[in-house]
Motif scaffolding. Structure first.
Motif, PDB file in Angstrom:
ATOM      1  N   PHE A   1       0.818  -1.219   0.000  1.00 17.70           N
ATOM      2  CA  PHE A   1       0.000   0.000   0.000  1.00 17.70           C
ATOM      3  C   PHE A   1       0.853   1.271   0.000  1.00 17.70           C
ATOM      4  N   LEU A   2       2.074   1.174   0.564  1.00 17.57           N
ATOM      5  CA  LEU A   2       2.978   2.327   0.588  1.00 17.57           C
ATOM      6  C   LEU A   2       3.704   2.504  -0.743  1.00 17.57           C
ATOM      7  N   ASN A   3       3.674   1.464  -1.567  1.00 15.78           N
ATOM      8  CA  ASN A   3       4.313   1.485  -2.881  1.00 15.78           C
ATOM      9  C   ASN A   3       3.693   2.577  -3.764  1.00 15.78           C
ATOM     10  N   PRO A   4       4.521   3.335  -4.515  1.00 16.20           N
ATOM     11  CA  PRO A   4       3.974   4.392  -5.389  1.00 16.20           C
ATOM     12  C   PRO A   4       2.919   3.898  -6.384  1.00 16.20           C
ATOM     13  N   ASP A   5       2.989   2.614  -6.761  1.00 17.07           N
ATOM     14  CA  ASP A   5       1.989   2.043  -7.682  1.00 17.07           C
ATOM     15  C   ASP A   5       0.592   2.072  -7.060  1.00 17.07           C
ATOM     16  N   PHE A   6       0.533   1.853  -5.742  1.00 18.89           N
ATOM     17  CA  PHE A   6      -0.750   1.872  -5.036  1.00 18.89           C
ATOM     18  C   PHE A   6      -1.044   3.256  -4.484  1.00 18.89           C
ATOM     19  N   CYS A   7      -0.020   3.798  -3.802  1.00 21.77           N
ATOM     20  CA  CYS A   7      -0.143   5.122  -3.170  1.00 21.77           C
ATOM     21  C   CYS A   7      -1.381   5.198  -2.264  1.00 21.77           C
ATOM     22  N   ARG A   8      -1.508   4.199  -1.386  1.00 21.31           N
ATOM     23  CA  ARG A   8      -2.635   4.173  -0.437  1.00 21.31           C
ATOM     24  C   ARG A   8      -2.089   4.190   0.990  1.00 21.31           C
ATOM     25  N   ASP A   9      -1.464   5.320   1.332  1.00 25.55           N
ATOM     26  CA  ASP A   9      -0.897   5.488   2.679  1.00 25.55           C
ATOM     27  C   ASP A   9      -1.964   5.324   3.754  1.00 25.55           C
ATOM     28  N   ASP A  10      -3.211   5.720   3.422  1.00 25.47           N
ATOM     29  CA  ASP A  10      -4.308   5.622   4.399  1.00 25.47           C
ATOM     30  C   ASP A  10      -4.555   4.177   4.817  1.00 25.47           C
ATOM     31  N   LEU A  11      -4.495   3.264   3.825  1.00 26.76           N
ATOM     32  CA  LEU A  11      -4.717   1.839   4.125  1.00 26.76           C
ATOM     33  C   LEU A  11      -3.515   1.238   4.859  1.00 26.76           C
ATOM     34  N   ALA A  12      -2.316   1.684   4.482  1.00 26.22           N
ATOM     35  CA  ALA A  12      -1.104   1.217   5.178  1.00 26.22           C
ATOM     36  C   ALA A  12      -1.174   1.630   6.649  1.00 26.22           C
ATOM     37  N   HIS A  13      -1.618   2.861   6.894  1.00 22.21           N
ATOM     38  CA  HIS A  13      -1.748   3.390   8.261  1.00 22.21           C
ATOM     39  C   HIS A  13      -2.805   2.596   9.048  1.00 22.21           C
TER      40      HIS A  13
END
Length: 206
Positions: free
Chosen positions: A90-102
């Motif tokens: 999720f932190l990967n730029p391909d996903f860019c979903r920092d909210d889900l990683a958090h």
């Protein structure tokens, strides 16, 4: 003529964007579903640990309980490893979903707390309240087969009675605190899991 080329190029670019977004959504959905699967594994491991501990408290067979604890530790470590991998996706730029990683990180922290306190509860229950602990007669002197001189016999004074009551109160307080901590962790985990489910529903509706 040039205008039509521009129009085709824009449409093609939009098509690529839509395909990429669909691909990201599908991968995100797969990862979140996998995460719920990991949480299910954790729930089953806790149920197994509870059953094993209950059996241990009845039978007193330490080896079976220790074996179970080893198996459960391996299971929890594997679950954590999988969640950390999902978090990095999720932190990967391909996903860019920092909210889900958090969100996953927050659940991991609560799971760690829950496990630590669950173990604390079991250790406390295993030891028992200070005033109710069984006395071991290993160091006593045996005169005859049915008679022995007990080293544990002592006059109950007011001071020793107070000491025992304080030890019991401390034990009860520690147990209550650990139980309350587990309940808080479970509440927080469930709230975060609701957020995960909402995200899954939103992605399914796209």
């Amino acid at each position: 003529m040039e205008e039509s080329f521009k129009k085709v190029a824009i449409e093609e670019a939009m098509e690529v964007d839509i395909k990429e977004n669909c691909s990201k959504s599908t991968k995100t959905l797969d990862l979140l579903r996998r995460f719920l699967g990991v949480q299910q594994r954790r729930a089953e491991a806790y149920a197994k640990l509870r059953r094993g501990f209950t059996e241990y408290m009845v039978s007193g067979v330490d080896s079976a309980y220790q074996q179970l604890c080893s198996e459960i530790t391996i299971e929890f470590n594997d679950c954590s490893k999988q969640v950390l991998e999902m978090e990095s996706f999720f932190l990967n730029p391909d996903f860019c979903r920092d909210d889900l990683a958090h969100l996953l990180r927050a659940i991991q922290a609560q799971e760690k707390q829950k496990l630590h306190l669950t173990v604390t509860i079991q250790v406390l229950k295993k030891a028992g309240r200070p005033s109710e602990r069984l006395v071991s007669h290993e160091n006593c002197r045996f005169k005859k087969s049915l008679e022995h001189e007990c080293v544990h016999v002592h006059e109950i004074t007011e001071a020793s009675g107070t000491e025992e009551a304080e030890a019991d109160a401390e034990y009860d307080s520690a147990l209550k605190e650990a139980i309350r901590g587990v309940q808080d962790a479970v509440t927080n985990i469930n709230e975060h899991l609701e957020e995960v489910r909402y995200e899954i529903e939103a992605l399914e509706d796209q």
